[in-house]
Design a protein around this motif. Structure first.
Motif: not given
Length: 236
Positions: A32-36, A61-65, A92-96, A205-207
């Motif tokens: 999961i990629l997080l943007l703010y 989950a594995e996260t990156k901001m 490109q790395w993330c799935e959500g 479910l989707v990835r």
């Protein structure tokens, strides 16, 4: 198929449960990629995003901001700019993804929009966001509003992402964080937990089947070259 003379039968496909669930589930953590959308030293959108990241990691989950500081305005620099390269590689790395923006003048911030605008609809013939999941959050300086999440929901659809139904809007965000920049217990915090839980479920479910879910009859009719020319924004 005689009653559908406009259909090209060699690329027409009938969806089925077997095809949807044909691939075995992946075993790695959901990415999961997080943007703010704020550069303030004490940014409540960043603090809410950090809380979301902690919750996601607790859910496996594995996260990156992505830190938007230093990201140029769209088209002000070439796409080879280091911050643009970083953002696109993370996409490109993330799935959500999680998008969190303050509401400013009744809308998302320019900082949030700039990040989305730097994510291309197409890289070659590959759409980096298509079929990925998306959760939306906003923080408000005053009473609760949903202008920003509604705007971002339109953008998520435009980026061909699966935007989950649940969303979060934190009213008077300056009251919701303590002196250690941690979010206080509240229904607003509980809603963020709900949204992250839903995001992880939808991502799982989707990835593994996003390629099949986004496979389209109209695009199967096109050659790869014609498809790339149509979706590649540099050609417009």
């Amino acid at each position: 198929m005689d009653h559908l003379p406009n259909i090209k039968t060699d690329v027409f496909a009938v969806p089925s449960t077997e095809k949807v669930f044909a691939d075995a589930p992946a075993e790695h953590k959901p990415r999961i990629l997080l943007l703010y959308g704020s550069l303030r030293e004490r940014s409540f959108s960043r603090l809410a995003t950090e809380e979301a990241s902690r919750i996601l990691e607790a859910m496996g989950a594995e996260t990156k901001m992505f830190n938007p500081r230093g990201l140029p305005l769209p088209d002000a620099e070439d796409a080879s700019h280091p911050k643009v390269v970083e953002l696109r590689e993370l996409t490109q790395w993330c799935e959500g993804m999680v998008w969190t923006s303050p509401e400013r003048h009744g809308a998302m911030t320019s900082i949030m929009k700039a990040q989305i605008d730097w994510i291309p609809l197409s890289m070659g013939a590959v759409r980096p966001t298509q079929g990925k999941t998306l959760a939306l959050m906003q923080v408000c300086g005053g009473s609760q509003s949903f202008n920003t999440v509604n705007q971002m929901r339109i953008l998520g659809r435009w980026m061909r992402m699966l935007t989950i139904p649940n969303q979060s809007s934190v009213a008077k965000a300056f009251n919701e964080f303590d002196d250690n920049n941690r979010m206080k217990p509240s229904p607003y915090y509980d809603r963020i937990v709900d949204v992250m839980e839903e995001l992880v479920k939808f991502t799982l479910l989707v990835r593994d089947r996003s390629d099949y879910l986004t496979d389209r009859y109209s695009e199967r009719k096109e050659s790869a070259e014609a498809l790339m020319a149509r979706v590649n924004q540099t050609a417009i």
